[in-house]
Design a protein around this motif. Structure first.
Motif, PDB file in Angstrom:
ATOM      1  N   GLN A 170       0.824  -1.202   0.000  1.00 50.56           N
ATOM      2  CA  GLN A 170       0.000   0.000   0.000  1.00 50.56           C
ATOM      3  C   GLN A 170       0.866   1.263   0.000  1.00 50.56           C
ATOM      4  OE1 GLN A 170      -2.834  -0.416   3.067  1.00 50.56           O
ATOM      5  NE2 GLN A 170      -4.199   1.127   2.242  1.00 50.56           N
ATOM      6  N   ASP A 171       1.987   1.220   0.737  1.00 51.22           N
ATOM      7  CA  ASP A 171       2.844   2.418   0.778  1.00 51.22           C
ATOM      8  C   ASP A 171       3.783   2.475  -0.426  1.00 51.22           C
ATOM      9  OD1 ASP A 171       4.574   0.433   1.398  1.00 51.22           O
ATOM     10  OD2 ASP A 171       5.179   1.209   3.343  1.00 51.22           O
TER      11      ASP A 171
ATOM     12  N   THR B 149       0.951   3.238 -10.691  1.00 46.11           N
ATOM     13  CA  THR B 149       1.311   2.647 -11.977  1.00 46.11           C
ATOM     14  C   THR B 149       2.767   2.234 -12.008  1.00 46.11           C
ATOM     15  OG1 THR B 149      -0.301   4.101 -12.998  1.00 46.11           O
ATOM     16  CG2 THR B 149       1.282   3.069 -14.455  1.00 46.11           C
ATOM     17  N   VAL B 150       3.634   3.130 -11.510  1.00 44.96           N
ATOM     18  CA  VAL B 150       5.065   2.824 -11.509  1.00 44.96           C
ATOM     19  C   VAL B 150       5.337   1.616 -10.617  1.00 44.96           C
ATOM     20  CG1 VAL B 150       7.334   3.668 -10.811  1.00 44.96           C
ATOM     21  CG2 VAL B 150       5.772   5.169 -12.029  1.00 44.96           C
ATOM     22  N   ALA B 151       4.685   1.585  -9.448  1.00 45.70           N
ATOM     23  CA  ALA B 151       4.904   0.467  -8.529  1.00 45.70           C
ATOM     24  C   ALA B 151       4.464  -0.848  -9.167  1.00 45.70           C
ATOM     25  CB  ALA B 151       4.164   0.711  -7.219  1.00 45.70           C
TER      26      ALA B 151
ATOM     27  N   THR C 119      -6.158   1.153  -4.889  1.00 40.09           N
ATOM     28  CA  THR C 119      -6.976   2.330  -5.211  1.00 40.09           C
ATOM     29  C   THR C 119      -7.385   3.107  -3.970  1.00 40.09           C
ATOM     30  OG1 THR C 119      -8.995   1.015  -5.140  1.00 40.09           O
ATOM     31  CG2 THR C 119      -7.923   1.235  -7.274  1.00 40.09           C
ATOM     32  N   ALA C 120      -6.889   2.694  -2.804  1.00 37.88           N
ATOM     33  CA  ALA C 120      -7.397   3.271  -1.544  1.00 37.88           C
ATOM     34  C   ALA C 120      -7.249   4.786  -1.498  1.00 37.88           C
ATOM     35  CB  ALA C 120      -6.683   2.630  -0.362  1.00 37.88           C
ATOM     36  N   ALA C 121      -6.146   5.315  -2.044  1.00 37.18           N
ATOM     37  CA  ALA C 121      -5.903   6.751  -1.868  1.00 37.18           C
ATOM     38  C   ALA C 121      -6.164   7.536  -3.148  1.00 37.18           C
ATOM     39  CB  ALA C 121      -4.462   6.964  -1.403  1.00 37.18           C
ATOM     40  N   LEU C 122      -6.882   6.949  -4.099  1.00 36.18           N
ATOM     41  CA  LEU C 122      -6.991   7.590  -5.408  1.00 36.18           C
ATOM     42  C   LEU C 122      -8.362   8.201  -5.656  1.00 36.18           C
ATOM     43  CD1 LEU C 122      -5.145   4.983  -7.623  1.00 36.18           C
ATOM     44  CD2 LEU C 122      -4.225   6.920  -6.368  1.00 36.18           C
ATOM     45  N   GLY C 123      -8.366   9.187  -6.558  1.00 33.89           N
ATOM     46  CA  GLY C 123      -9.627   9.788  -6.980  1.00 33.89           C
ATOM     47  C   GLY C 123     -10.314   8.893  -7.999  1.00 33.89           C
ATOM     48  N   VAL C 124     -11.477   9.352  -8.484  1.00 34.52           N
ATOM     49  CA  VAL C 124     -12.313   8.514  -9.347  1.00 34.52           C
ATOM     50  C   VAL C 124     -11.596   8.156 -10.649  1.00 34.52           C
ATOM     51  CG1 VAL C 124     -14.470   8.393 -10.611  1.00 34.52           C
ATOM     52  CG2 VAL C 124     -14.403   9.474  -8.372  1.00 34.52           C
TER      53      VAL C 124
END
Lengths: 266, 415
Positions: free
Chosen positions: A94-95, A158-160, A178-183
């Motif tokens: 996640q990080d 994406t890079v990860a 997707t936890a920290a992402l916008g729509v």
């Protein structure tokens, strides 16, 4: 039954009866889990259900106490992250574990740099990084020589993911990508997840978001209090059933027969 | 757009080189990297200011002085860059240089060792101190600030013990004294200049042509030429000025050519820039400084990288100590003491090396070291007291650290 199941004789990764304790606390109780080539397997469960522990067992960070770890049908011993990487199992945490002060190429090859002599082979690394990103149809990154600190959350994800795919991996495990992402960014990452599976990888997706799970997954594995409540095909279940599996461990004839958990499985 | 990442032939000439450079620089600033611009502009502004205020500042003899005055601090600062890149600090580097200088002086003068053996002993002492510091920081887990603060005191004591409680030991060996006091013959100076520029140009053009051949984007040809021309102009001017006669009485003793410390520092700069930018060890230093956990998960041996950085830092401090001993012709218990360390840290930070780790270059230490040497020298010429010089240097360091902290905050918020 389905096309993908006909192609592949068995799962890439199969875990049977995994137990894992930390001191007196038993976190995983006889967990069975499998992931198939060309499929996205969503791993769901409430907080503390044991998702992260299970993933860390697969990744070799935690040794398993009991149970079998089969890779492509063969029993294997995974004693550390290197063993898992050698098998072709990559985990995107996640990080993300990206170094902000390095650029995309440098991050993707971190710890596994290509060299000619003692000098870093920047050209080959840059080409491979660009090819990998292009192969994943990534269109959001301007230059592979951008510093990661200048990227958005979705681009970092994406890079990860590209970093995990770079090494001809067979299994990619994504922890809440997707936890920290916008729509819009969530949509991009989910498309990327789907493409990974379509390229022939086995993808395990940990998620709390039912919309994401139903949007991309082929199978759903629901953990409940350290037990595998059910592993089902996504098309065979409804939203509500999955939520019940997560919160109560069973839903109708699916799941653990006794909700408090010391019973047999369905 | 994916096609854009992979195969775009380098389109040189479509964009003006100046615009390309400005654009690239602005992109780096947005990423939190101010680069060399603040230090270079500070250097130019300070030189102009002192030139106007005290024309003797720009005399050739004073310019040559600047290099020899700053050399020891610059070398120590170059070593500190390794440690600062990891987000650690070495407060004992000053007294490490003092202890190594004391070892040099004692073996040379009292034991009668040849100069190379004494230099070897000094470097070995530095490496041992670095190994000890790094091991304590890594294996026991005491913050480097505390470990090196303890070493700061302890090494001061060691220096006193080596020199019999404070006697001054003179250094008379010709080779050692020459390092900070003699000059390179003028022809050799120009040879070094030409070889250096041609070598730099050759490396740059080879990179350019390889990138182009393999279809990778990179700097434009025009930008490259501008860069090399600018470097040649600046270095050529410096070599020209240093080649002028600066003796008050040339008939009695001629004094011209670049001080020996200049090529010495250049060699160190080239070697360590190569290590930091072109080897996996260097890459891993940046990675550990940027995100230690990411480096660990990537399979990098973080402990080994950290200890090596401390060893390099202390060994460079030993070289700094040797230069200081050479310049003073002697070593006393105060060598490497007083403000030496703070100026070295200041030099690295003023040059643009971050105190938070992960960002910095070898060149930073040199540029920042020159800024500090210019302030020191210029204010001295203007007749200010040591007190005023300390206050101004302190304020400049604070300003540089402030710029560092703000640009870091900016890079964290622009995600």
């Amino acid at each position: 039954m389905t096309a993908s199941e006909n192609q592949v004789p068995g799962p890439v990764i199969e875990l049977r009866g995994i137990d894992k304790s930390f001191g007196p606390v038993q976190v995983l109780h006889g967990v069975d889990f499998e992931a198939h080539v060309g499929e996205v397997t969503a791993l769901v469960g409430d907080n503390g259900a044991g998702k992260s522990t299970l993933v860390k067992c697969i990744g070799g960070i935690h040794p398993i106490d009991a149970g079998d770890y089969l890779f492509e049908g063969r029993p294997v011993h995974v004693g550390g992250p290197r063993d898992a990487a050698d098998l072709g199992v990559e985990i995107v945490y996640q990080d993300l574990a990206l170094a902000d002060n390095l650029d995309i190429v440098q991050n993707m090859f971190l710890g596994r740099e290509k060299k000619s002599g003692i000098v870093l082979d920047e050209y080959t690394m840059e080409e491979l990084a660009a090819e990998t990103l292009a192969g994943l149809s990534v269109r959001t990154v301007k230059s592979v020589r951008q510093q990661v600190s200048s990227l958005s959350g979705g681009q970092r994800q994406t890079v990860a993911i590209a970093k995990a795919v770079l090494w001809n991996s067979k299994v990619v495990i994504l922890d809440e990508p997707t936890a920290a992402l916008g729509v819009a960014q969530t949509q991009q990452v989910l498309e990327l997840v789907r493409r990974l599976a379509d390229k022939g990888l086995a993808v395990v997706l940990i998620s709390h978001n039912m919309n994401d799970v139903f949007a991309v997954s082929d199978r759903i594995a629901a953990l409940y209090l350290g037990r595998m409540a059910a592993q089902v095909k996504t098309r065979d279940v409804t939203h509500a059933q999955v939520v019940e599996l997560i919160t109560a461990g069973r839903s109708g004839d699916l799941g653990l027969q006794q909700a408090n958990g010391n019973g047999a499985k369905a | 757009m994916s096609a854009v990442i992979t195969k775009r032939p380098a389109e040189e000439g479509t964009e003006s080189p100046v615009r390309e450079m400005v654009g690239g620089y602005l992109a780096r600033v947005r990423g939190g990297d101010m680069g060399a611009l603040p230090a270079v502009s500070a250097l130019v502004a300070l030189c102009l200011f002192f030139w106007v205020a005290q024309p003797v500042f720009m005399s050739t003899s004073n310019l040559a002085n600047l290099f020899t005055q700053g050399a020891a601090g610059i070398v120590i600062a170059m070593g500190l860059v390794f440690v600062l890149l990891l987000g650690e600090i070495d407060l004992s580097a000053g007294f490490t240089s003092g202890v190594c200088a004391a070892i040099l002086a004692v073996t040379l003068t009292q034991q009668g060792w040849p100069w190379y053996a004494a230099v070897g002993a000094a470097l070995l002492t530095g490496a041992l101190i670095g190994t000890l510091l790094g091991t304590i920081v890594v294996k026991i887990g005491i913050p480097s600030f505390v470990v090196t603060l303890a070493a700061f005191l302890a090494l001061q004591g060691v220096a006193l013990k080596i020199m019999d409680n404070g006697t001054n030991v003179s250094v008379n060996d010709k080779t050692i004294v020459a390092i900070a006091n003699d000059n390179v013959p003028i022809t050799l100076g120009w040879v070094i200049f030409v070889v250096g520029i041609l070598g730099f140009a050759a490396v740059q053009f080879k990179q350019f042509s390889t990138r182009r051949r393999r279809g990778l984007t990179g700097q434009s040809l025009a930008g490259l030429v501008v860069k090399i021309a600018a470097l040649a102009a600046v270095c050529g001017f410096v070599v020209y000025v240093l080649s002028m006669e600066r003796s008050r009485n040339p008939a009695f003793a001629s004094l011209k050519g670049m001080p020996i410390v200049v090529p010495l520092i250049l060699v160190l700069l080239v070697v360590f820039t190569f290590v930091l930018n072109r080897t996996s060890f260097g890459r891993h230093i940046y990675a550990v400084g940027g995100n230690q956990e990411a480096a660990r998960r990537a399979g990098i041996n973080v402990d080994r990288i950290k200890i090596t950085a401390f060893v390099l830092c202390s060994a460079m401090a030993a070289i700094g100590g040797i230069i200081a001993a050479s310049r003073a012709n002697s070593v006393d218990p105060n060598t490497g003491g007083s403000d030496v360390l703070l100026k070295a840290v200041g030099a690295a930070v003023i040059g643009g090396t971050s105190l938070f780790g992960g960002r910095g270059r070898m060149l930073d230490a040199i540029l920042g070291g020159l800024v500090i040497a210019v302030i020191d020298n210029g204010m001295g010429l203007m007749g200010y007291s040591a007190g005023t010089k300390f206050i101004v240097t302190g304020l400049v360091l604070l300003l540089a650290a402030g710029v560092d902290a703000l640009s870091r905050r900016r890079s964290l918020t622009t995600r």
